[in-house]
Scaffold this motif. Structure first.
Motif, mmCIF file in Angstrom:
data_model
loop_
_atom_site.group_PDB
_atom_site.id
_atom_site.type_symbol
_atom_site.label_atom_id
_atom_site.label_comp_id
_atom_site.label_asym_id
_atom_site.label_seq_id
_atom_site.Cartn_x
_atom_site.Cartn_y
_atom_site.Cartn_z
ATOM 1 N N PRO A 257 52.791 -52.426 -6.692
ATOM 2 C CA PRO A 257 52.851 -53.587 -5.803
ATOM 3 C C PRO A 257 53.560 -53.255 -4.500
ATOM 4 O O PRO A 257 54.548 -52.532 -4.480
ATOM 5 N N ALA A 258 53.039 -53.778 -3.397
ATOM 6 C CA ALA A 258 53.597 -53.527 -2.076
ATOM 7 C C ALA A 258 53.766 -54.850 -1.356
ATOM 8 O O ALA A 258 52.784 -55.536 -1.056
ATOM 9 N N ALA A 259 55.003 -55.221 -1.082
ATOM 10 C CA ALA A 259 55.286 -56.492 -0.415
ATOM 11 C C ALA A 259 55.058 -56.369 1.088
ATOM 12 O O ALA A 259 55.335 -55.335 1.699
ATOM 13 N N ILE A 260 54.565 -57.443 1.666
ATOM 14 C CA ILE A 260 54.450 -57.577 3.116
ATOM 15 C C ILE A 260 55.089 -58.919 3.466
ATOM 16 O O ILE A 260 54.669 -59.960 2.955
ATOM 17 N N THR A 261 56.111 -58.896 4.298
ATOM 18 C CA THR A 261 56.920 -60.093 4.509
ATOM 19 C C THR A 261 57.100 -60.381 5.996
ATOM 20 O O THR A 261 57.038 -59.487 6.839
ATOM 21 N N GLY A 284 53.400 -62.342 1.438
ATOM 22 C CA GLY A 284 52.334 -61.894 0.554
ATOM 23 C C GLY A 284 52.439 -60.400 0.308
ATOM 24 O O GLY A 284 53.525 -59.837 0.316
ATOM 25 N N GLY A 285 51.289 -59.759 0.120
ATOM 26 C CA GLY A 285 51.296 -58.326 -0.107
ATOM 27 C C GLY A 285 50.111 -57.870 -0.935
ATOM 28 O O GLY A 285 49.171 -58.630 -1.202
ATOM 29 N N VAL A 286 50.177 -56.624 -1.355
ATOM 30 C CA VAL A 286 49.091 -55.978 -2.090
ATOM 31 C C VAL A 286 49.498 -55.827 -3.557
ATOM 32 O O VAL A 286 50.569 -55.300 -3.863
ATOM 33 N N ASN A 287 48.640 -56.306 -4.435
ATOM 34 C CA ASN A 287 48.845 -56.181 -5.886
ATOM 35 C C ASN A 287 50.163 -56.778 -6.356
ATOM 36 O O ASN A 287 50.819 -56.274 -7.273
ATOM 37 N N LEU A 288 50.551 -57.874 -5.725
ATOM 38 C CA LEU A 288 51.714 -58.629 -6.195
ATOM 39 C C LEU A 288 51.277 -59.800 -7.074
ATOM 40 O O LEU A 288 51.911 -60.114 -8.064
ATOM 41 N N LYS A 289 50.180 -60.435 -6.674
ATOM 42 C CA LYS A 289 49.633 -61.549 -7.428
ATOM 43 C C LYS A 289 48.119 -61.397 -7.506
ATOM 44 O O LYS A 289 47.503 -60.761 -6.656
#
Length: 453
Positions: A257-261, A284-289
């Motif tokens: 998972p990679a967060a983007i904030t 949001g981000g990538v592969n968090l949810k």
């Protein structure tokens, strides 16, 4: 322990992987005097917020107080000290992220309760911490031992005005597009400034794959600065910009998972006034949810299954409801966005829905009881719907209850099954979107016929 701690093997010269455990020094005696800052959840972007400083259990005779307070700057800007409650001299020196307060009063009054209020401008975004820092001292001839409770300021949810970084799924080694969208914003926007922080260990910024407003984009390390301005009032609702990243993750169960904030300094302003528009900044981000989608339909097989619209869908983790939504009109569609985990789905009937059954149901129930024939399109939900007294078996009592209701429109007290029953499927989210459809059925409606489920 801080950055730069290294332990090296003497022969190889290789650094040794070490876990560092921090320590602390606490006063050994019982502390009875306390200084406290609250946790506030009412901050609104570009508005002031008052943070009370309170004392309790302080002895009398305190003539001097020296306090150093650290706060998150630029998330908040210090404005002033207001509402001092005690006679005496208060001096304030604020610089950078620190406020130094000095209070002197030779008469040494008791100073319990609210002492003063610290006024800040909340610039956003996210939670800003306010903490006691060294040196702090209370003196009544000698230093007083004091316990300190730190505080924080968090934004209050805004009814509208939403900026959202999308949740997306990605495959290691491929590019991913992450949209930034606005919704429920005023239509007179004239400027947007955004600071977007991404996980540089998993993501490498490539370009803007969609930039309909021609916003200016600048990248430095793991921070993307986005700026846009217009002299004309503009409706920016919808997709504002889409950022493309190269996504790299380890083949681990957590999908890398990679967060983007959103970072400090995000603002939206209207035009021509230039007033800041308070906004909910949602990360949001990538592969968090991952998406959990499906449709709720009536168990009307072998006829086409009819959508059950307007029903409340509950997503549960164990016994706890963690999210709810309402099925869409015309389709019965629902959608959740959740991290990896195991969930169950449940449904509730909207107000005004009435029970449905007919004499064909009673015929099929007798056919089942007398001749052992199966129900039409037999499945566990049909069998559950036939067990009207919920005793674990379908028998002639159930037939009597159904016939009584069909003839006299009376629901027997022993008919304990709810008017609507639903499947409760388990949903396992494991690094991918999941589709899970499920069905509902009126108790006693064994043939599944219902024109308005």
């Amino acid at each position: 322990f801080s950055t730069g701690c290294i332990i090296t093997a003497p022969t190889s010269g290789n650094n040794i992987a070490v876990t560092y455990f921090n320590g602390s020094v606490l006063h050994s005696g019982a502390i009875t005097a306390f200084a406290s800052l609250p946790n506030l959840t009412t901050a609104v972007q570009n508005q002031t917020i008052d943070v009370p400083l309170t004392f309790s259990g302080m002895p009398s005779g305190i003539t001097t107080i020296n306090l150093t307070l650290a706060y998150d700057n630029p998330r908040m800007s210090f404005v002033s000290v207001v509402s001092p409650m005690y006679m005496g001299t208060i001096t304030t020196n604020a610089a950078g992220s620190y406020i130094c307060l000095t209070y002197t009063n030779p008469s040494g009054p008791a100073i319990n309760g609210q002492f003063l209020v610290l006024r800040f401008m909340y610039n956003g975004i996210g939670t800003a911490n306010i903490s006691f820092s060294s040196p702090c001292q209370f003196i009544n001839g000698s230093p007083v031992q004091v316990g300190y409770t730190n505080g924080s300021v968090s934004p209050a949810p805004i009814a509208n005005n939403i900026a959202q970084i999308g949740y997306v799924t990605g495959i290691s080694g491929t590019p991913v597009d992450v949209p930034i969208t606005f919704s429920s914003m005023p239509t007179d926007i004239g400027a947007v400034t955004m600071s977007v922080v991404f996980d540089q260990t998993k993501l490498t910024y490539v370009k803007e794959s969609d930039n309909p407003y021609n916003a200016f984009v600048q990248v430095k390390n793991n921070v993307i600065t986005i700026a846009w301005m217009s002299g004309s009032p503009t409706n920016i609702n919808g997709s504002f910009i889409t950022l493309m990243f190269d996504y790299v993750s380890d083949p681990t169960p957590d999908c890398g998972p990679a967060a983007i904030t959103f970072g400090d300094g995000c603002q939206v302003a209207s035009t021509p006034s230039g007033a800041i528009v308070p906004t909910n900044w949602l990360n949001g981000g990538v592969n968090l949810k991952f998406k959990i989608t499906g449709t709720l339909t009536y168990d009307s097989d072998p006829s086409p299954r009819l959508p059950m619209e307007g029903y409340t869908i509950y997503l549960k983790s164990g016994a706890n409801v963690i999210a709810t939504t309402t099925t869409a009109a015309g389709t019965g569609f629902f959608e959740f966005l959740e991290p990896n985990g195991t969930y169950t789905l449940e449904a509730a009937v909207p107000v005004g829905k009435i029970w449905y059954g007919d004499f064909d149901d009673e015929y099929y129930l007798l056919d089942y009881l007398i001749y052992g024939n199966t129900f039409p399109y037999d499945n566990p939900l049909r069998e559950l719907a036939a067990d009207l007294d919920q005793n674990g078996s379908v028998d002639f009592d159930d037939d009597y209850f159904l016939l009584e209701r069909l003839i006299y429109d009376v629901k027997d007290p022993l008919w304990t099954a709810p008017d609507y029953l639903f499947e409760n499927p388990t949903v396992v989210v494991s690094c991918t979107d999941v589709t899970k459809d499920f069905m509902g059925l009126c108790s006693g409606n064994i043939n599944g016929a219902n024109s308005t489920p």
